[in-house]
Scaffold this motif. Structure first.
Motif, mmCIF file in Angstrom:
data_model
loop_
_atom_site.group_PDB
_atom_site.id
_atom_site.type_symbol
_atom_site.label_atom_id
_atom_site.label_comp_id
_atom_site.label_asym_id
_atom_site.label_seq_id
_atom_site.Cartn_x
_atom_site.Cartn_y
_atom_site.Cartn_z
ATOM 1 N N GLY A 12 -28.688 38.340 -67.414
ATOM 2 C CA GLY A 12 -29.232 36.977 -67.417
ATOM 3 C C GLY A 12 -29.871 36.533 -68.713
ATOM 4 O O GLY A 12 -30.466 35.461 -68.785
ATOM 5 N N MET A 13 -29.782 37.358 -69.739
ATOM 6 C CA MET A 13 -30.425 36.999 -71.016
ATOM 7 C C MET A 13 -29.494 36.193 -71.898
ATOM 8 O O MET A 13 -28.271 36.374 -71.852
ATOM 9 N N ASN A 14 -30.082 35.335 -72.730
ATOM 10 C CA ASN A 14 -29.277 34.634 -73.728
ATOM 11 C C ASN A 14 -29.093 35.565 -74.937
ATOM 12 O O ASN A 14 -29.736 36.620 -75.019
ATOM 13 N N GLN B 283 -30.085 35.579 -78.001
ATOM 14 C CA GLN B 283 -31.287 35.965 -78.777
ATOM 15 C C GLN B 283 -32.126 36.984 -78.019
ATOM 16 O O GLN B 283 -32.622 37.947 -78.601
ATOM 17 N N GLU B 284 -32.285 36.731 -76.713
ATOM 18 C CA GLU B 284 -33.079 37.667 -75.898
ATOM 19 C C GLU B 284 -32.413 39.037 -75.873
ATOM 20 O O GLU B 284 -33.079 40.073 -75.915
ATOM 21 N N THR B 285 -31.080 39.037 -75.833
ATOM 22 C CA THR B 285 -30.345 40.303 -75.808
ATOM 23 C C THR B 285 -30.584 41.073 -77.106
ATOM 24 O O THR B 285 -30.804 42.285 -77.096
ATOM 25 N N ARG B 286 -30.566 40.342 -78.219
ATOM 26 C CA ARG B 286 -30.810 41.010 -79.509
ATOM 27 C C ARG B 286 -32.225 41.588 -79.559
ATOM 28 O O ARG B 286 -32.458 42.694 -80.040
ATOM 29 N N ALA B 287 -33.180 40.826 -79.033
ATOM 30 C CA ALA B 287 -34.574 41.302 -79.017
ATOM 31 C C ALA B 287 -34.687 42.548 -78.134
ATOM 32 O O ALA B 287 -35.401 43.501 -78.482
ATOM 33 N N ALA B 288 -33.955 42.545 -77.017
ATOM 34 C CA ALA B 288 -33.989 43.706 -76.109
ATOM 35 C C ALA B 288 -33.428 44.933 -76.823
ATOM 36 O O ALA B 288 -33.954 46.044 -76.696
ATOM 37 N N GLU B 289 -32.365 44.712 -77.579
ATOM 38 C CA GLU B 289 -31.744 45.816 -78.321
ATOM 39 C C GLU B 289 -32.756 46.422 -79.309
ATOM 40 O O GLU B 289 -32.933 47.644 -79.358
ATOM 41 N N GLU B 290 -33.444 45.544 -80.040
ATOM 42 C CA GLU B 290 -34.442 46.041 -81.006
ATOM 43 C C GLU B 290 -35.543 46.807 -80.301
ATOM 44 O O GLU B 290 -36.003 47.843 -80.779
ATOM 45 N N LEU B 291 -35.966 46.278 -79.155
ATOM 46 C CA LEU B 291 -37.038 46.938 -78.410
ATOM 47 C C LEU B 291 -36.600 48.339 -77.960
ATOM 48 O O LEU B 291 -37.357 49.298 -78.070
ATOM 49 N N ILE B 292 -35.368 48.450 -77.503
ATOM 50 C CA ILE B 292 -34.891 49.763 -77.021
ATOM 51 C C ILE B 292 -34.792 50.757 -78.191
ATOM 52 O O ILE B 292 -35.168 51.918 -78.064
ATOM 53 N N PHE B 293 -34.337 50.276 -79.345
ATOM 54 C CA PHE B 293 -34.324 51.163 -80.531
ATOM 55 C C PHE B 293 -35.751 51.623 -80.861
ATOM 56 O O PHE B 293 -35.985 52.783 -81.172
ATOM 57 N N ALA B 294 -36.694 50.686 -80.784
ATOM 58 C CA ALA B 294 -38.091 51.022 -81.112
ATOM 59 C C ALA B 294 -38.646 52.043 -80.113
ATOM 60 O O ALA B 294 -39.417 52.931 -80.493
ATOM 61 N N ILE B 295 -38.240 51.913 -78.856
ATOM 62 C CA ILE B 295 -38.695 52.876 -77.832
ATOM 63 C C ILE B 295 -38.145 54.263 -78.159
ATOM 64 O O ILE B 295 -38.854 55.261 -78.133
ATOM 65 N N ARG B 296 -36.858 54.304 -78.507
ATOM 66 C CA ARG B 296 -36.241 55.580 -78.894
ATOM 67 C C ARG B 296 -36.980 56.172 -80.106
ATOM 68 O O ARG B 296 -37.260 57.370 -80.157
ATOM 69 N N ASP B 297 -37.322 55.314 -81.055
ATOM 70 C CA ASP B 297 -38.009 55.803 -82.253
ATOM 71 C C ASP B 297 -39.397 56.349 -81.945
ATOM 72 O O ASP B 297 -39.982 57.061 -82.747
ATOM 73 N N VAL C 56 -33.585 57.415 -73.705
ATOM 74 C CA VAL C 56 -33.263 56.239 -72.881
ATOM 75 C C VAL C 56 -31.883 56.418 -72.246
ATOM 76 O O VAL C 56 -30.928 56.831 -72.904
ATOM 77 N N LEU C 57 -31.812 56.096 -70.957
ATOM 78 C CA LEU C 57 -30.514 56.029 -70.259
ATOM 79 C C LEU C 57 -30.397 54.612 -69.724
ATOM 80 O O LEU C 57 -31.282 54.130 -69.012
ATOM 81 N N VAL C 58 -29.304 53.928 -70.099
ATOM 82 C CA VAL C 58 -29.224 52.509 -69.782
ATOM 83 C C VAL C 58 -27.902 52.149 -69.098
ATOM 84 O O VAL C 58 -26.829 52.564 -69.545
ATOM 85 N N ILE C 59 -28.016 51.392 -68.006
ATOM 86 C CA ILE C 59 -26.844 50.832 -67.329
ATOM 87 C C ILE C 59 -26.676 49.412 -67.846
ATOM 88 O O ILE C 59 -27.645 48.660 -67.912
ATOM 89 N N GLU C 60 -25.462 49.048 -68.209
ATOM 90 C CA GLU C 60 -25.244 47.660 -68.655
ATOM 91 C C GLU C 60 -23.816 47.220 -68.377
ATOM 92 O O GLU C 60 -22.895 48.023 -68.354
ATOM 93 N N HIS C 61 -23.686 45.913 -68.164
ATOM 94 C CA HIS C 61 -22.345 45.343 -68.033
ATOM 95 C C HIS C 61 -21.866 44.780 -69.356
ATOM 96 O O HIS C 61 -20.670 44.603 -69.571
ATOM 97 N N ASP C 62 -22.829 44.474 -70.247
ATOM 98 C CA ASP C 62 -22.489 43.885 -71.535
ATOM 99 C C ASP C 62 -21.995 45.007 -72.463
ATOM 100 O O ASP C 62 -22.767 45.753 -73.059
#
Ligand code: ATP
Length: 290
Positions: free
Chosen positions: A192-194, A196-210, A215-221
């Motif tokens: 349901g993200m647009n 920009q939100e998807t890109r922000a989510a991606e950055e956040l997940i990288f930061a969490i990994r760092d 991280v284990l992630v399920i995604e349709h995208d």
């Protein structure tokens, strides 16, 4: 003068080790003998068409379901099949459908996520003993740190229900992080993200990994997952059919077939489909004779 730099090669330790996980609901096998490991420092993706068994597999990892067969270990210890004990052990998750406390503030939602990490008991809380106050202060501090980290600090006092959708998803992640996990499971974090939100989510997940959280992630995208993950596993009809680096998985004809709906050699259920086709052909021929 020479400068010595010592680089220590990262030693990947296995954080999650799921082996032979099977989950049956009556006659339906939703997950069939799935093996999956996640190592420290990794982002692993789990993809597959609708109904492939991804969420059921997550539920087996987090104690919501007790697998019919198989074993799930976190850092070498078999997990107890109870969600709160799994969280306490170090696995946190978010859900496909947002599950926030809508009428609580952003900060309060994160504080709820800390309850598995606070040792103060009920009496201490009711009597507001000094130990409880200290623990409460430390919890608030940590919760605010997590809100800074996820970019929500300015909205700490807002009601969760008033946040835009993308920020509600971030808040779910902040709340999951509040339990100080070693492994974070994300179930469709960008649904349901647009863009920009998807890109922000991606950055956040990288930061969490760092920060050292696997991280284990399920995604349709698919584009999102291929960009994000070190390794991707593909489930089709409950079975893991392929696992590997994004570029390998992306090019695998079985994966392409699963997504495009073309049958492929060795696909689960192919034999049954062939039997049905043969039976249909047979009955058509019989019909033609009449
Ligand atoms: N509690 C349950 N009882 C019975 N069947 C279930 C249950 N949970 C899931 N299933 C079935 O198990 C199969 C796998 O479902 P699951 O939700 O795990 O797939 P998924 O890959 O997460 O799908 P989606 O991508 O659509 O979320 C489906 O056929 C589903 O109907």
């Amino acid at each position: 003068m020479t400068t010595m730099t010592t680089t220590t090669a990262p030693t990947a330790t296995t954080v999650l080790d799921a082996s032979g996980v099977t989950m049956r609901f009556g006659g339906l096998t939703a997950v069939r003998s799935v093996d999956l490991t996640v190592n420290s420092g990794e982002i692993v993706g789990l993809i597959g068409p609708n109904g492939a068994g991804k969420t059921t597999f997550f539920n087996c990892l987090t104690g919501l379901y007790v697998p019919t067969e198989g074993k799930v270990e976190y850092k070498g210890t078999v997990l107890p099949p109870k969600p709160h004990l799994v969280t306490q052990a170090g696995i946190a998750r978010t859900f496909q459908n947002i599950r926030l406390f809508a009428n609580m503030t952003v900060l309060e939602n994160v504080l709820v996520g800390r309850h598995t990490r606070t040792k103060e008991g009920l009496w201490s809380a009711l009597l507001r003993l000094p130990g409880f106050k200290r623990a409460e202060e430390a919890s608030r501090e940590r919760a605010m740190e997590l809100l800074e980290f996820t970019g929500l600090a300015a909205k700490a006092d807002h009601l969760a229900r008033n946040l835009p959708y993308g920020e509600q998803r971030k808040l779910e992640i902040a709340r999951a992080l509040a339990s100080e996990p070693g492994l974070l499971l994300l179930d469709e974090p960008t649904a349901g993200m647009n863009p920009q939100e998807t890109r922000a989510a991606e950055e956040l997940i990288f930061a969490i990994r760092d920060k050292g959280i696997a991280v284990l992630v399920i995604e349709h995208d698919i584009r999102f997952i291929m960009n994000l993950c070190d390794r991707v596993a593909v489930l089709v009809q409950g079975e893991k059919i392929v696992e590997g680096p994004a570029e390998v998985v992306q090019a695998d004809e079985r994966v392409i077939a699963a997504y495009l709906g073309t049958p492929f050699e060795g696909a689960p259920g192919q034999e049954e489909a062939a039997e049905v086709e043969a039976a249909e052909a047979h009955s058509t021929t019989e019909g033609d004779d009449k």
